[in-house]
Scaffold this motif. Structure first.
Motif, mmCIF file in Angstrom:
data_model
loop_
_atom_site.group_PDB
_atom_site.id
_atom_site.type_symbol
_atom_site.label_atom_id
_atom_site.label_comp_id
_atom_site.label_asym_id
_atom_site.label_seq_id
_atom_site.Cartn_x
_atom_site.Cartn_y
_atom_site.Cartn_z
ATOM 1 N N ASP A 71 -49.444 22.832 10.377
ATOM 2 C CA ASP A 71 -48.324 22.574 9.474
ATOM 3 C C ASP A 71 -47.422 23.795 9.347
ATOM 4 N N ALA A 72 -48.035 24.959 9.132
ATOM 5 C CA ALA A 72 -47.249 26.186 8.960
ATOM 6 C C ALA A 72 -46.501 26.542 10.236
ATOM 7 N N LEU A 73 -47.173 26.444 11.372
ATOM 8 C CA LEU A 73 -46.517 26.776 12.637
ATOM 9 C C LEU A 73 -45.413 25.773 12.953
ATOM 10 N N GLY A 74 -45.674 24.510 12.632
ATOM 11 C CA GLY A 74 -44.649 23.495 12.852
ATOM 12 C C GLY A 74 -43.387 23.796 12.062
ATOM 13 N N LYS A 75 -43.550 24.242 10.844
ATOM 14 C CA LYS A 75 -42.393 24.596 10.010
ATOM 15 C C LYS A 75 -41.612 25.752 10.631
ATOM 16 N N ILE A 76 -42.327 26.749 11.143
ATOM 17 C CA ILE A 76 -41.668 27.906 11.753
ATOM 18 C C ILE A 76 -40.842 27.474 12.957
ATOM 19 N N VAL A 77 -41.443 26.664 13.838
ATOM 20 C CA VAL A 77 -40.749 26.223 15.051
ATOM 21 C C VAL A 77 -39.531 25.370 14.704
ATOM 22 N N GLN A 78 -39.631 24.629 13.611
ATOM 23 C CA GLN A 78 -38.530 23.753 13.197
ATOM 24 C C GLN A 78 -37.450 24.476 12.400
ATOM 25 N N GLY A 79 -37.620 25.776 12.203
ATOM 26 C CA GLY A 79 -36.550 26.554 11.600
ATOM 27 C C GLY A 79 -36.790 27.060 10.197
ATOM 28 N N ALA A 80 -37.999 26.865 9.657
ATOM 29 C CA ALA A 80 -38.275 27.366 8.305
ATOM 30 C C ALA A 80 -38.275 28.894 8.297
ATOM 31 N N GLU A 81 -37.909 29.460 7.181
ATOM 32 C CA GLU A 81 -37.925 30.914 7.066
ATOM 33 C C GLU A 81 -39.370 31.414 7.028
ATOM 34 N N TYR A 82 -39.599 32.551 7.657
ATOM 35 C CA TYR A 82 -40.925 33.156 7.659
ATOM 36 C C TYR A 82 -40.760 34.666 7.723
ATOM 37 N N THR A 83 -41.800 35.364 7.352
ATOM 38 C CA THR A 83 -41.761 36.827 7.392
ATOM 39 C C THR A 83 -42.974 37.347 8.132
ATOM 40 N N VAL A 84 -42.800 38.467 8.780
ATOM 41 C CA VAL A 84 -43.890 39.144 9.483
ATOM 42 C C VAL A 84 -44.164 40.441 8.745
ATOM 43 N N SER A 85 -45.427 40.739 8.520
ATOM 44 C CA SER A 85 -45.774 41.967 7.813
ATOM 45 C C SER A 85 -45.281 43.185 8.574
ATOM 46 N N ALA A 86 -45.109 44.297 7.863
ATOM 47 C CA ALA A 86 -44.571 45.512 8.466
ATOM 48 C C ALA A 86 -45.390 45.986 9.661
ATOM 49 N N ASP A 87 -46.701 45.770 9.606
ATOM 50 C CA ASP A 87 -47.548 46.208 10.726
ATOM 51 C C ASP A 87 -47.723 45.125 11.785
ATOM 52 N N GLY A 88 -47.093 43.981 11.572
ATOM 53 C CA GLY A 88 -47.134 42.917 12.565
ATOM 54 C C GLY A 88 -48.446 42.163 12.667
ATOM 55 N N THR A 89 -49.297 42.274 11.640
ATOM 56 C CA THR A 89 -50.618 41.635 11.728
ATOM 57 C C THR A 89 -50.694 40.286 11.023
ATOM 58 N N SER A 90 -49.686 39.938 10.217
ATOM 59 C CA SER A 90 -49.738 38.665 9.505
ATOM 60 C C SER A 90 -48.352 38.038 9.410
ATOM 61 N N ILE A 91 -48.346 36.723 9.262
ATOM 62 C CA ILE A 91 -47.103 35.963 9.173
ATOM 63 C C ILE A 91 -47.189 35.049 7.959
ATOM 64 N N THR A 92 -46.111 35.009 7.192
ATOM 65 C CA THR A 92 -46.079 34.174 5.989
ATOM 66 C C THR A 92 -44.960 33.156 6.092
ATOM 67 N N VAL A 93 -45.312 31.901 5.844
ATOM 68 C CA VAL A 93 -44.327 30.834 5.778
ATOM 69 C C VAL A 93 -44.685 29.967 4.577
ATOM 70 N N GLY A 94 -43.770 29.804 3.662
ATOM 71 C CA GLY A 94 -44.058 29.064 2.445
ATOM 72 C C GLY A 94 -45.169 29.750 1.664
ATOM 73 N N ASP A 95 -46.194 28.982 1.328
ATOM 74 C CA ASP A 95 -47.322 29.510 0.569
ATOM 75 C C ASP A 95 -48.465 29.987 1.455
ATOM 76 N N GLU A 96 -48.300 29.920 2.760
ATOM 77 C CA GLU A 96 -49.397 30.281 3.667
ATOM 78 C C GLU A 96 -49.139 31.609 4.354
ATOM 79 N N THR A 97 -50.154 32.452 4.361
ATOM 80 C CA THR A 97 -50.138 33.691 5.134
ATOM 81 C C THR A 97 -51.284 33.623 6.136
ATOM 82 N N ALA A 98 -50.977 33.840 7.402
ATOM 83 C CA ALA A 98 -51.978 33.724 8.458
ATOM 84 C C ALA A 98 -51.923 34.943 9.366
#
Length: 266
Positions: free
Chosen positions: A218-245
């Motif tokens: 679900d989270a990856l699908g949102k990213i591919v479809q254009g949802a806003e997401y952020t990558v941590s400063a060290d590049g180890t995690s990605i956050t989209v909506g309420d999920e951080t992976a």
């Protein structure tokens, strides 16, 4: 008519014989000229065919060197690689870009055909020295490596499948994994990239497929479809909506390889 000589013998006119000889030499000359023209035409056709095939080839040795590839970039190696890219239908710009970016990140730009690490590291990733990552896309785990060998018609079933594949099939194992071995993102990274296009978000999805699916569909699908997401400063995690992976392993390096590949094949 033959004429009689003083000796009683008859002599024939040389005119007809000489003419025949002259005609015969002219004909031979014409035949040789035609043969030369046919041979020259055939050689030119072969050269044109060779250039046409090379023009249709997805990649060149010069492109690999510009990319910083440290593996073999000889004519024979690139010829074989292009054959494999066509065989596995890895020919679209998005797929070529993401394929080489992935291979570069996984293998240190061709420096490695076997995954580096110790037994503790391999165990933490569910494998061992014998079935660690092999080839330029680091095909991992004995079941997957045996599936690849079976697809090659290779009946090797020894313990060290990793070294066997790394030595014999570094590029083919990578092409197979990209277009056949991995079925996510659906139906495989090659087709997915071709359909979705050359974006960072699509590349991100392929890297989860190759490196381990540590994010929800679900989270990856949102990213591919254009949802806003952020990558941590060290590049180890990605956050989209309420999920951080967790991000794909070494995401900053993967992203840098993608951006460089995009300049060459994008």
């Amino acid at each position: 008519m033959p004429s009689a000589s003083k000796t009683g013998k008859t002599t024939r006119s040389k005119t007809g014989t000489t003419a025949k000889k002259r005609v015969s030499k002219a004909q031979k000359k014409q035949i040789m000229q035609r043969r030369r023209m046919i041979l020259a035409g055939a050689a030119a056709a072969l050269v044109l065919l060779w250039f046409a095939r090379m023009a249709w080839y997805p990649i060149t040795g010069g492109q690999l060197r510009d990319f910083g590839w440290q593996g073999d970039t000889s004519f024979g190696e690139v010829w074989q690689l292009n054959h494999l890219l066509r065989k596995y239908k890895i020919t679209s710009r998005p797929s070529l870009t993401m394929f080489f970016a992935t291979a570069a990140s996984e293998s240190g730009k061709g420096r490695l055909t076997l995954e580096e690490g110790g037994e503790d590291y391999y165990a933490a990733h569910g494998c061992s020295t014998n079935d660690r990552g092999a080839g330029y896309l680091q095909l991992t785990h004995r079941s997957e490596q045996l599936a690849f060998l079976q697809a090659m018609g290779d009946d090797f079933d020894g313990a060290d499948t990793a070294s066997y594949i790394a030595e014999r099939y570094p590029w083919e194992s990578a092409c197979w994994e990209w277009s056949v071995g991995k079925t996510a993102p659906d139906p495989n990274p090659n087709t997915y990239a071709k359909k979705r296009g050359n974006t960072v978000e699509v590349f991100l999805a392929t890297q989860y497929a190759i490196n381990g699916w540590t994010i929800s569909d679900d989270a990856l699908g949102k990213i591919v479809q254009g949802a806003e997401y952020t990558v941590s400063a060290d590049g180890t995690s990605i956050t989209v909506g309420d999920e951080t992976a967790p991000a794909p392993k070494n995401w900053p390096d993967r992203l840098a390889c993608y951006q460089q590949a995009l300049e060459i094949w994008g």
